[in-house]
Design a protein around this motif. Structure first.
Motif, short mmCIF file in Angstrom:
data_model
loop_
_atom_site.label_atom_id
_atom_site.label_comp_id
_atom_site.label_asym_id
_atom_site.label_seq_id
_atom_site.Cartn_x
_atom_site.Cartn_y
_atom_site.Cartn_z
N ALA A 236 29.03 28.21 85.08
CA ALA A 236 29.16 26.90 85.72
C ALA A 236 27.84 26.48 86.35
CB ALA A 236 30.26 26.94 86.78
N LYS A 237 27.14 27.43 86.96
CA LYS A 237 25.84 27.15 87.58
C LYS A 237 24.85 26.65 86.54
CE LYS A 237 22.23 29.44 90.33
NZ LYS A 237 21.11 29.11 89.43
N SER A 238 24.80 27.30 85.39
CA SER A 238 23.88 26.88 84.33
C SER A 238 24.23 25.49 83.81
CB SER A 238 23.92 27.89 83.17
OG SER A 238 23.47 29.16 83.58
N ARG A 239 25.53 25.25 83.65
CA ARG A 239 25.95 23.94 83.14
C ARG A 239 25.64 22.82 84.12
NH1 ARG A 239 32.05 21.98 81.45
NH2 ARG A 239 31.44 19.90 80.71
N VAL A 240 25.88 23.09 85.42
CA VAL A 240 25.57 22.07 86.44
C VAL A 240 24.07 21.77 86.45
CG1 VAL A 240 25.46 21.65 88.92
CG2 VAL A 240 27.55 22.56 87.92
N ASP A 241 23.24 22.80 86.36
CA ASP A 241 21.79 22.60 86.36
C ASP A 241 21.35 21.79 85.14
OD1 ASP A 241 21.54 24.00 88.70
OD2 ASP A 241 20.99 25.90 87.74
N MET A 242 21.91 22.11 83.97
CA MET A 242 21.56 21.36 82.76
C MET A 242 22.02 19.92 82.85
SD MET A 242 22.10 24.00 79.53
CE MET A 242 23.80 24.39 79.93
N GLN A 243 23.23 19.70 83.41
CA GLN A 243 23.74 18.34 83.53
C GLN A 243 22.93 17.53 84.52
OE1 GLN A 243 25.85 17.29 81.46
NE2 GLN A 243 26.35 15.26 82.25
N LYS A 244 22.49 18.15 85.60
CA LYS A 244 21.63 17.46 86.57
C LYS A 244 20.35 17.00 85.89
CE LYS A 244 20.75 19.22 90.55
NZ LYS A 244 20.37 20.26 91.54
N ASP A 245 19.76 17.86 85.09
CA ASP A 245 18.54 17.52 84.38
C ASP A 245 18.79 16.39 83.39
OD1 ASP A 245 15.70 18.09 83.65
OD2 ASP A 245 16.58 18.69 81.74
N PHE A 246 19.94 16.45 82.68
CA PHE A 246 20.26 15.41 81.70
C PHE A 246 20.48 14.06 82.37
CE2 PHE A 246 23.74 12.98 79.73
CZ PHE A 246 23.11 12.59 78.57
N VAL A 247 21.25 14.04 83.47
CA VAL A 247 21.53 12.78 84.17
C VAL A 247 20.24 12.17 84.70
CG1 VAL A 247 22.69 11.73 86.15
CG2 VAL A 247 23.90 13.38 84.73
N SER A 248 19.33 13.01 85.20
CA SER A 248 18.05 12.51 85.69
C SER A 248 17.24 11.86 84.57
CB SER A 248 17.25 13.66 86.30
OG SER A 248 15.98 13.23 86.74
N LYS A 249 17.20 12.51 83.42
CA LYS A 249 16.48 11.94 82.27
C LYS A 249 17.17 10.68 81.76
CE LYS A 249 14.46 16.31 80.70
NZ LYS A 249 14.44 17.35 79.63
N LEU A 250 18.51 10.68 81.78
CA LEU A 250 19.27 9.51 81.33
C LEU A 250 18.97 8.30 82.22
CD1 LEU A 250 21.46 8.25 79.52
CD2 LEU A 250 23.16 9.09 81.14
N MET A 251 18.91 8.52 83.53
CA MET A 251 18.62 7.43 84.45
C MET A 251 17.21 6.89 84.21
SD MET A 251 20.33 8.90 87.97
CE MET A 251 19.79 7.49 88.94
N ASP A 252 16.26 7.77 83.96
CA ASP A 252 14.89 7.33 83.66
C ASP A 252 14.85 6.53 82.37
OD1 ASP A 252 13.99 8.59 85.92
OD2 ASP A 252 13.25 10.38 84.89
N SER A 253 15.62 6.97 81.37
CA SER A 253 15.66 6.27 80.08
C SER A 253 16.24 4.87 80.24
CB SER A 253 16.48 7.08 79.07
OG SER A 253 16.58 6.41 77.84
N ILE A 254 17.33 4.76 81.03
CA ILE A 254 17.94 3.45 81.26
C ILE A 254 16.98 2.54 82.01
CG2 ILE A 254 19.78 2.26 82.52
CD1 ILE A 254 21.61 4.60 81.84
N ASP A 255 16.29 3.09 83.00
CA ASP A 255 15.30 2.28 83.75
C ASP A 255 14.21 1.76 82.83
OD1 ASP A 255 16.48 2.41 86.22
OD2 ASP A 255 15.42 4.22 86.84
#
Length: 303
Positions: A236-255
């Protein structure tokens, strides 16, 4: 009565002033599409995507909070495994020792048991302790919001990372003894928190050797269950860390995507501003010349 040249020059000057106002507005705001009137389609898309990014920001915060809870539990779980390893060694040592030595060993085990209780009790983050939960509660799962998805029809689906409390519960906070550490072993009848190597009363078995073997068997089961729980927390820790990284990149992409639709090109706009300022000066000069032509007629009436 009608100065056509002046009227034409005035219309040209008004058009230049309008373009100049638009360019100055783009430079001051940084947007070429600031309102729906600038470009309705682009403005609508940009507004929707900005709204989605606000939702993603909330998801990112939820992931951060969830990561803190999981990290805390994961650290405490690994520490508890080390303590149980020490208890296992003490039980094995007690099996080969005499009664007086067993009493001394038990004092060490009691200290380790107290350390387990203290460490697990202190493994709280934001008021939540994943390792010490109520087995009778209707709240059985930790839900960490991980995504916000909206389809073309506007329907929204949120994703989550789930952890079942029953799989990682070490101590039952309701005193129902349903945790990995406080539940009685199926072989010895003793839990990891109440076993006593100096007094084998109540331990399943006919001889001391058999009773110690049964205690060791249950401790091995506890270690196995704790290892499985640590694996679930680690995943779960690994998945949360990966999802945090993905959401951050997704927000940058949308911006970036929104910026490409509505942001002004400052180099282009500054160059255009200079050209329009020159055109404005020429328009004023042209209007002045057109008006001076009419003024020359007055000279015919001078005596």
């Amino acid at each position: 009565m009608t100065n056509v040249s002046a009227m034409t020059a005035l219309q040209s000057l008004n058009a230049t002033n309008k373009q100049l106002e638009e360019t100055q507005n783009r430079i001051s705001t940084g947007y070429r599409v600031a309102d729906a009137s600038d470009n309705a389609a682009y403005w609508s898309i940009a507004t929707t995507m900005r709204s989605d990014n606000k939702a993603n920001s909330v998801v990112q915060d939820a992931l951060g909070l969830g990561a803190g809870k999981v990290d805390t539990a994961y650290t405490a779980m690994n520490s508890a495994i080390d303590v149980i390893d020490d208890i296992k060694s003490k039980i094995l040592l007690a099996k080969t020792s005499s009664g007086e030595d067993r009493a001394k060993i038990q004092s060490e085990i009691a200290s380790l048991q107290a350390q387990l209780t203290d460490n697990i009790g202190g493994a709280s983050y934001a008021g939540a302790n994943l390792l010490q939960t109520d087995s009778t509660s209707t709240d059985t799962t930790l839900h960490i919001i991980s995504s916000y998805n909206r389809d073309s029809t506007g329907a929204v689906v949120t994703g989550s990372i789930d952890i079942d409390y029953a799989n990682i519960r070490l101590i039952d906070s309701n005193a129902a003894d349903a945790g990995i550490l406080d539940s009685a072993g199926t072989t010895s009848g003793k839990s990891a928190l109440n076993l006593d190597v100096s007094d084998l009363t109540g331990v399943t078995g006919t001889t001391d050797d058999e009773k110690f073997d049964n205690l060791l068997t249950d401790i091995e089961k506890v270690l196995g269950n704790m290892t499985a729980a640590a694996s679930e927390l680690g995943a779960a820790k690994s998945r949360v860390d990966m999802q945090k990284d993905f959401v951050s990149k997704l927000m940058d992409s949308i911006d970036r995507g929104v910026g490409q639709l509505v942001d002004a090109d400052m180099n282009q706009e500054s160059t255009k501003l200079q050209a329009l300022q020159v055109q404005q000066q020429l328009g004023i000069q042209s209007l002045s010349i057109a008006n001076s032509t009419s003024q020359s007629i007055l000279s015919l009436f001078k005596g």
